[in-house]
Design a protein around this motif. Structure first.
Motif: not given
Length: 120
Positions: A41-48, A82-91
């Protein structure tokens, strides 16, 4: 805010998440992730959004750990300027047959991608 710090901030977060620091409910989360990956299986965690894929393979340990780590995510990024909210996506992505990696897109549209050397 230092955009140049994003690659190291996402790498450090991802590396810590899949390390033996991540111990929940009398077990290491990496062991659960390893079992899923070994079943092809491929694993993906969307941290947003805190979503885990494949949804049918999530364990209670993984679910709890995502919550715990998400609760610390702003502090982690802030400590690296780093401001976390500056990331529009994070996986966190761990495709079958590949090494885990973290991938983020910042608010300027720049893609940041770092491989994570697994500890197992």
């Amino acid at each position: 805010m230092k955009y140049k710090n994003i690659p190291s901030a996402i790498h450090n977060f991802g590396h810590s998440y899949i390390s033996y620091e991540n111990y929940v409910d009398s077990g290491f989360v990496i062991e659960d992730l390893n079992k899923i990956n070994q079943k092809n299986y491929d694993i993906k965690i969307d941290w947003k959004t805190k979503e885990f894929s494949p949804k049918n393979m999530i364990t209670n340990r993984i679910s709890l750990s995502i919550g715990f780590w998400y609760d610390k995510i702003y502090k982690h990024f802030s400590s690296q300027n780093v401001e976390y909210d500056s990331l529009k996506s994070f996986y966190l992505i761990w495709n079958n047959g590949e090494k885990p990696k973290v991938v983020a897109t910042d608010d300027r549209g720049k893609l940041h991608e770092k491989n994570i050397a697994p500890l197992f």
